[in-house]
Design an enzyme around this catalytic site. Structure first.
Site, PDB file in Angstrom:
ATOM      1  CE1 TYR A   1       5.512  -7.278  -0.152  1.00 13.02           C
ATOM      2  CE2 TYR A   1       7.162  -9.200   0.005  1.00 13.02           C
ATOM      3  CZ  TYR A   1       6.343  -8.237  -0.778  1.00 13.02           C
ATOM      4  OH  TYR A   1       6.752  -8.374  -2.178  1.00 13.02           O
TER       5      TYR A   1
ATOM      6  CB  SER B   1       6.686 -11.969  -3.064  1.00 15.28           C
ATOM      7  OG  SER B   1       8.119 -11.795  -2.459  1.00 15.28           O
TER       8      SER B   1
HETATM    9  N1  LIG Z   1      10.229  -5.121  -6.477  1.00 10.70           N
HETATM   10  C1  LIG Z   1      10.469  -6.217  -5.943  1.00 10.70           C
HETATM   11  O1  LIG Z   1      11.496  -6.913  -5.516  1.00 10.70           O
HETATM   12  C2  LIG Z   1       9.168  -7.350  -5.744  1.00 10.70           C
HETATM   13  C3  LIG Z   1       9.613  -8.588  -5.269  1.00 10.70           C
HETATM   14  C4  LIG Z   1       8.519  -9.471  -5.098  1.00 10.70           C
HETATM   15  C5  LIG Z   1       7.289  -9.190  -5.303  1.00 10.70           C
HETATM   16  N2  LIG Z   1       7.254  -7.719  -5.646  1.00 10.70           N
HETATM   17  C6  LIG Z   1       5.643  -7.455  -5.849  1.00 10.70           C
HETATM   18  O2  LIG Z   1       5.390  -6.850  -6.928  1.00 10.70           O
HETATM   19  C7  LIG Z   1       4.320  -6.081  -7.029  1.00 10.70           C
HETATM   20  C8  LIG Z   1       4.505  -4.580  -7.529  1.00 10.70           C
HETATM   21  O3  LIG Z   1       5.605  -3.956  -6.843  1.00 10.70           O
HETATM   22  P1  LIG Z   1       6.679  -3.101  -7.329  1.00 10.70           P
HETATM   23  O4  LIG Z   1       8.185  -3.403  -6.942  1.00 10.70           O
HETATM   24  O5  LIG Z   1       6.445  -2.867  -8.854  1.00 10.70           O
HETATM   25  O6  LIG Z   1       6.444  -1.760  -6.336  1.00 10.70           O
HETATM   26  P2  LIG Z   1       6.091  -0.279  -6.638  1.00 10.70           P
HETATM   27  O7  LIG Z   1       6.069   0.460  -5.345  1.00 10.70           O
HETATM   28  O8  LIG Z   1       7.075   0.232  -7.736  1.00 10.70           O
HETATM   29  O9  LIG Z   1       4.865  -0.105  -7.524  1.00 10.70           O
HETATM   30  C9  LIG Z   1       3.597  -0.332  -6.781  1.00 10.70           C
HETATM   31  C10 LIG Z   1       2.221   0.221  -7.401  1.00 10.70           C
HETATM   32  O10 LIG Z   1       1.253   0.132  -6.798  1.00 10.70           O
HETATM   33  C11 LIG Z   1       0.532   1.030  -6.570  1.00 10.70           C
HETATM   34  N3  LIG Z   1      -0.329   0.987  -5.334  1.00 10.70           N
HETATM   35  C12 LIG Z   1       0.082   0.865  -4.126  1.00 10.70           C
HETATM   36  N4  LIG Z   1      -1.062   0.733  -3.359  1.00 10.70           N
HETATM   37  C13 LIG Z   1      -2.295   0.726  -4.065  1.00 10.70           C
HETATM   38  C14 LIG Z   1      -3.512   0.494  -3.953  1.00 10.70           C
HETATM   39  N5  LIG Z   1      -4.074   0.476  -2.562  1.00 10.70           N
HETATM   40  N6  LIG Z   1      -4.475   0.692  -5.081  1.00 10.70           N
HETATM   41  C15 LIG Z   1      -3.804   0.668  -6.247  1.00 10.70           C
HETATM   42  N7  LIG Z   1      -2.573   0.838  -6.452  1.00 10.70           N
HETATM   43  C16 LIG Z   1      -1.514   0.835  -5.447  1.00 10.70           C
HETATM   44  C17 LIG Z   1       1.524   2.211  -6.237  1.00 10.70           C
HETATM   45  O11 LIG Z   1       0.930   3.573  -6.553  1.00 10.70           O
HETATM   46  C18 LIG Z   1       2.552   1.877  -7.309  1.00 10.70           C
HETATM   47  O12 LIG Z   1       2.303   2.556  -8.659  1.00 10.70           O
HETATM   48  C19 LIG Z   1       3.907  -6.024  -5.373  1.00 10.70           C
HETATM   49  O13 LIG Z   1       2.701  -6.726  -5.081  1.00 10.70           O
HETATM   50  C20 LIG Z   1       5.062  -6.357  -4.828  1.00 10.70           C
HETATM   51  O14 LIG Z   1       4.731  -6.868  -3.269  1.00 10.70           O
HETATM   52  C21 LIG Z   1       8.040  -6.804  -5.926  1.00 10.70           C
END
Ligand SMILES: NC(=O)c1ccc[n+]([C@@H]2O[C@H](COP(=O)([O-])OP(=O)(O)OC[C@H]3O[C@@H](n4cnc5c(N)ncnc54)[C@H](O)[C@@H]3O)[C@@H](O)[C@H]2O)c1
Length: 253
Positions: free
Chosen positions: A155, A142
């Site tokens: 986080y 991130s």
């Molecule tokens: N969206 C953003 O702005 C952003 C920015 C930086 C980093 N990220 C990172 O990107 C990644 C994906 O995030 P996103 O925004 O798509 O989130 P999201 O919440 O839309 O999707 C996350 C997915 O992970 C699954 N999940 C959660 N816990 C789990 C577990 N213990 N085992 C298996 N699956 C699990 C959820 O069911 C969901 O489908 C994450 O690591 C997040 O920290 C997101």
């Protein structure tokens, strides 16, 4: 010629957001995809989306923080598709709180899902990749793995760990032909942002508008993070390992 023909990919957190977009993009380039998620319905929806467009995928319901689940996901890939070439360790959760408002249980859960998961996956998948002569592991960090942020202590700490464990993994497994990189998104339009607004008790509209405050004046789209994942998965990035690739519209510039 598709870029990932005859490759098998495991994508965690592939039931939504960045993981789903990446699973779809990897499949579009020819990869067979194991769609791993803790939510069975969401994982199946991603599989259906891939299969409907002629791709190959199967669902794996798994909690990435549990070693038995992670081992089963790797076994499923080997049994169904004969091996593993690409792993996208993407599942993650967020807790928007400072040190005073974070419980020990919340701290441990964030680290279990965001950090321990990657250790566990590598423990089980590296022998498979090494036996095949190499592969590509991509971990979701991130912007907040590279700089700090407010009211997100666990986080930020977990994503800093992801960025640096990626480098350590690249050093350890480079000689086996395994590349390990992190992709570091800025605010991207997924359910996670709405969850952050909920945790902070802020109106979602206001939160999303603030998320767009970056040089390119908008949030990222999941498909834009997926494009970087496909590149890191493909031979086009064959000399890239240990890198932290930032995809954030200039957010941390
Ligand atoms: N969206 C953003 O702005 C952003 C920015 C930086 C980093 N990220 C990172 O990107 C990644 C994906 O995030 P996103 O925004 O798509 O989130 P999201 O919440 O839309 O999707 C996350 C997915 O992970 C699954 N999940 C959660 N816990 C789990 C577990 N213990 N085992 C298996 N699956 C699990 C959820 O069911 C969901 O489908 C994450 O690591 C997040 O920290 C997101």
């Amino acid at each position: 010629m598709m870029r990932l023909e005859n490759k098998t990919a495991i994508v965690t957190g592939a039931g939504g957001g960045i993981g789903r977009a990446s699973a779809v993009a990897l499949a579009r380039e020819g990869a067979r995809v194991i769609v791993a998620d803790i939510a069975a319905d969401s994982a199946q929806e991603t599989v259906d989306a891939i299969v409907e467009t002629g791709g190959t995928a199967s669902a794996a319901v798994a909690d990435v923080s549990a070693e038995a689940d992670v081992a089963r996901v790797v076994e499923q890939a080997v049994t169904e598709y004969g091996g593993v070439d690409i792993v996208f360790n993407n599942a993650g959760i967020i807790r928007r709180a400072d040190a005073l408002d974070t419980t020990v249980e919340e701290w441990d859960r964030v680290f279990a899902v965001n950090v321990r998961s990657i250790f566990l996956m590598c423990k089980h998948v590296v022998p498979v990749l090494a036996a095949q002569g190499g592969g590509s592991i991509i971990n979701t960090g991130s912007g907040w793995g590279l700089k700090g942020g407010g009211r997100a202590l666990s986080y930020c700490a977990s994503k800093g760990a992801v960025v640096n464990m990626t480098r350590a993994l690249a050093i350890d497994h480079g000689p086996q032909g395994i590349r390990v990189n992190s992709v570091n998104p800025g605010d991207t339009d997924t359910g996670m942002l709405r969850e952050e607004a909920r945790q902070l008790a802020e109106p979602a509209d206001q939160f999303l508008a603030e998320a767009s405050d970056r040089p390119l004046r908008r949030m990222g789209r999941p498909a834009e993070i997926a494009d970087a994942v496909v590149w890191l998965a493909s031979d086009e990035s064959s000399f890239v390992t240990g890198a932290a690739i930032v995809v954030d519209g200039g957010g941390i510039a």
